[in-house]
Design an enzyme around this catalytic site. Structure first.
Site, PDB file in Angstrom:
ATOM      1  N   GLY A   1      42.045  41.405  36.415  1.00  0.00           N
ATOM      2  CA  GLY A   1      42.862  42.604  36.609  1.00  0.00           C
ATOM      3  C   GLY A   1      43.552  43.109  35.356  1.00  0.00           C
TER       4      GLY A   1
ATOM      5  N   ASP B   1      44.106  45.814  43.113  1.00  0.00           N
ATOM      6  CA  ASP B   1      44.529  45.208  41.842  1.00  0.00           C
ATOM      7  C   ASP B   1      45.889  45.745  41.387  1.00  0.00           C
ATOM      8  OD1 ASP B   1      42.080  44.021  42.008  1.00  0.00           O
ATOM      9  OD2 ASP B   1      41.282  44.798  40.118  1.00  0.00           O
TER      10      ASP B   1
HETATM   11  N1  LIG Z   1      45.770  45.823  27.296  1.00  0.00           N
HETATM   12  C1  LIG Z   1      44.904  46.830  27.377  1.00  0.00           C
HETATM   13  N2  LIG Z   1      44.935  47.852  26.495  1.00  0.00           N
HETATM   14  C2  LIG Z   1      44.062  48.884  26.587  1.00  0.00           C
HETATM   15  N3  LIG Z   1      43.087  48.980  27.514  1.00  0.00           N
HETATM   16  C3  LIG Z   1      43.008  47.990  28.406  1.00  0.00           C
HETATM   17  C4  LIG Z   1      43.892  46.867  28.396  1.00  0.00           C
HETATM   18  N4  LIG Z   1      43.541  46.054  29.405  1.00  0.00           N
HETATM   19  C5  LIG Z   1      42.488  46.636  30.019  1.00  0.00           C
HETATM   20  N5  LIG Z   1      42.163  47.786  29.431  1.00  0.00           N
HETATM   21  C6  LIG Z   1      41.085  48.712  29.829  1.00  0.00           C
HETATM   22  O1  LIG Z   1      40.505  48.200  31.015  1.00  0.00           O
HETATM   23  C7  LIG Z   1      39.111  47.898  30.820  1.00  0.00           C
HETATM   24  C8  LIG Z   1      38.741  46.644  31.581  1.00  0.00           C
HETATM   25  O2  LIG Z   1      38.873  46.927  32.934  1.00  0.00           O
HETATM   26  P1  LIG Z   1      37.921  46.333  34.044  1.00  0.00           P
HETATM   27  O3  LIG Z   1      38.418  46.860  35.312  1.00  0.00           O
HETATM   28  O4  LIG Z   1      36.498  46.563  33.680  1.00  0.00           O
HETATM   29  O5  LIG Z   1      38.171  44.753  33.942  1.00  0.00           O
HETATM   30  P2  LIG Z   1      39.365  43.875  34.544  1.00  0.00           P
HETATM   31  O6  LIG Z   1      40.402  44.780  35.094  1.00  0.00           O
HETATM   32  O7  LIG Z   1      39.792  42.910  33.503  1.00  0.00           O
HETATM   33  O8  LIG Z   1      38.642  43.070  35.703  1.00  0.00           O
HETATM   34  P3  LIG Z   1      38.694  43.351  37.305  1.00  0.00           P
HETATM   35  O9  LIG Z   1      38.769  44.823  37.475  1.00  0.00           O
HETATM   36  O10 LIG Z   1      37.409  42.781  37.802  1.00  0.00           O
HETATM   37  O11 LIG Z   1      39.875  42.594  37.771  1.00  0.00           O
HETATM   38  C9  LIG Z   1      38.963  47.740  29.317  1.00  0.00           C
HETATM   39  O12 LIG Z   1      37.644  48.039  28.937  1.00  0.00           O
HETATM   40  C10 LIG Z   1      39.980  48.755  28.788  1.00  0.00           C
HETATM   41  O13 LIG Z   1      39.431  50.058  28.785  1.00  0.00           O
HETATM   42  C1  LIG Z   2      35.643  44.804  42.587  1.00  0.00           C
HETATM   43  C2  LIG Z   2      37.004  45.173  43.119  1.00  0.00           C
HETATM   44  O1  LIG Z   2      37.003  44.983  44.535  1.00  0.00           O
HETATM   45  C3  LIG Z   2      38.096  44.256  42.586  1.00  0.00           C
HETATM   46  C4  LIG Z   2      38.186  44.168  41.111  1.00  0.00           C
HETATM   47  O2  LIG Z   2      39.238  43.264  40.772  1.00  0.00           O
HETATM   48  C5  LIG Z   2      37.277  46.627  42.794  1.00  0.00           C
HETATM   49  C6  LIG Z   2      38.457  47.237  43.543  1.00  0.00           C
HETATM   50  O3  LIG Z   2      38.822  46.727  44.615  1.00  0.00           O
HETATM   51  O4  LIG Z   2      38.980  48.228  43.042  1.00  0.00           O
HETATM   52 MG   LIG Z   3      39.974  46.226  36.548  1.00  0.00          MG
END
Ligand SMILES: Nc1ncnc2c1ncn2[C@@H]1O[C@H](COP(=O)(O)OP(=O)(O)OP(=O)(O)O)[C@@H](O)[C@H]1O
Ligand SMILES: C[C@@](O)(CCO)CC(=O)[O-]
Ligand SMILES: [Mg+2]
Length: 379
Positions: A145, A202
């Protein structure tokens, strides 16, 4: 004036992806945070400092725009009291401002985060100069997240900057319910830019903290009545939540009936998991852990059938199974992080052996405390 905010990352215990299609999911905040410092120049100095600057400290990157350039490119359609979605046209204009910054090619994945920054900042604070400094303890794009913690911490700082009653020097404090609700709505709009079609789980768990059951925007705060320890393994395989979410939607369009059954099964798993975690029955912790293990296994199988697992995730599952431990992906999958349940009876030696083997593949293992605080601010 300076305002600080922080927001936690999260793990999804059950229900990722299916939650986008209306199923129930269970998520918990973890004690890894994204921090935002918002520095506003004094009124008298504002004319001499007419820039909006974003510093991503961990990456040693700085992006900066003159306020005049922002005004020239971003159509002023914002309203600070009601969170609204960023229109396609506004997003295109913002993309021009991001492109001008010449982000290094290997960091191009940051573009969506920087667009989100510009959208949230100008929507909430208008075209006022500031320096925004961001640091994070979360791995980027790994299922914990990072995108939601970024949106929640940023909107918390932006909203906090307009609170008139600033109690200074009291350390981290939570926001009141009205501001929490407001910042969560803004953060959801930010997540839309990064995720395409987020469920909102999230940003909600990052804003409110604790452990929650979430279904179609409805939140139930869960009170855990059992210890819950998870090992988190980061496969370090990069992936992008937006692409994975849209892949599942495309599969759903192709096979609506089959996918409906998959989502229904996930819904039952999340509800059962929430009931076990909250249960005050006489059932022993070991029995509860056995049920959770089985539910995690079924959930992982269903995530596999949605097409969001990955060979690196399979390696973690196989490796932990050798030590009689059960794992499932967490977040969007496609690489990223995997959760392994650490039952109370499992010895430290077994965990150490599993970690040693996982790390020999180049994965990174850590534990985090589950169910802590949500967004907080500090003046
Ligand atoms: N600290 C930050 N500074 C700038 N951009 C960020 C930062 N953290 C996340 N991001 C943005 O969010 C993107 C990652 O988001 P993504 O939703 O793909 O992954 P996640 O949130 O880590 O995983 P998930 O959504 O599965 O929990 C990065 O590519 C960037 O664009
Ligand atoms: C894959 C997903 O279910 C969770 C990502 O952390 C996307 C969402 O709920 O927004
Ligand atoms: Mg994310």
């Amino acid at each position: 004036m300076e305002v600080k905010a922080r927001a936690p990352g999260k793990i999804i215990l059950a229900g990722e992806h299916a939650v986008v299609h209306g199923s129930t999911a269970v998520a918990a905040a973890i004690d890894l945070y994204t921090y935002v410092t918002l520095r506003l120049p004094l009124q008298s100095a504002a004319e001499n400092n007419d820039r909006l600057t974003l510093q991503l400290k961990d990456l040693s990157l700085e992006f900066s725009w003159s306020v005049a350039r922002l005004k020239e490119v971003i159509p002023f359609d914002s309203n600070t009291s009601t969170p609204a979605s960023c229109s396609g046209d506004t997003l295109k204009s913002i993309a021009v401002l991001v492109e001008e910054q010449n982000i290094p090619e290997e960091k191009i994945w940051l573009s969506s985060g920087i667009s989100t920054f510009l959208w949230l900042y100008t929507s909430i604070r208008g075209f006022s100069p500031a320096t925004v400094i961001i640091t994070t303890e979360l791995p980027y794009g790994s299922g914990l997240g990072s995108s939601a913690a970024f949106c929640v911490a940023l909107t918390s700082a932006l909203i906090a900057s307009s609170i008139s009653d600033k109690t200074r020097g009291e350390g981290w404090c939570s926001l009141d319910e009205t501001n929490l609700e407001l910042l969560n709505k803004w953060a959801f709009e930010g997540e839309k830019i990064i995720h395409g079609k987020p469920s909102g789980i999230d940003n909600t768990v990052s804003a409110y903290g604790n452990m929650i059951k979430f279904c179609s925007g409805e939140i139930t705060r869960l009170q855990s009545n059992m210890p819950l320890r998870m090992l988190i393994t980061n496969t370090k395989v990069g992936r992008n939540t937006k692409a994975l979410v849209s892949g599942v939607s495309e599969r759903t369009v192709r096979h609506p009936d089959a996918m409906k059954s998959v989502f229904n099964a996930v819904d039952s798993i999340s509800k059962e998991l929430a009931a076990i975690i909250q249960s005050k029955d006489e059932v022993s912790v070991t029995e509860k852990e056995e049920s959770i293990k089985e539910l995690m296994e079924i959930n992982q199988g269903l995530l596999q059938s949605m097409g969001v697992s990955h060979s690196s995730i399979d390696t973690v599952i196989r490796t932990t199974l050798k030590h009689k431990l059960t794992s499932k992906l967490t977040g969007a999958g496609g690489g990223g992080c995997v959760l392994t349940l650490l039952p109370t009876v499992v010895s430290g030696t077994v965990v150490d052996k599993a970690v040693e083997e996982l790390e020999s593949y180049g994965f990174q293992c850590f534990t985090a405390s589950i169910g802590g605080n949500g967004a907080e601010i500090c003046f």
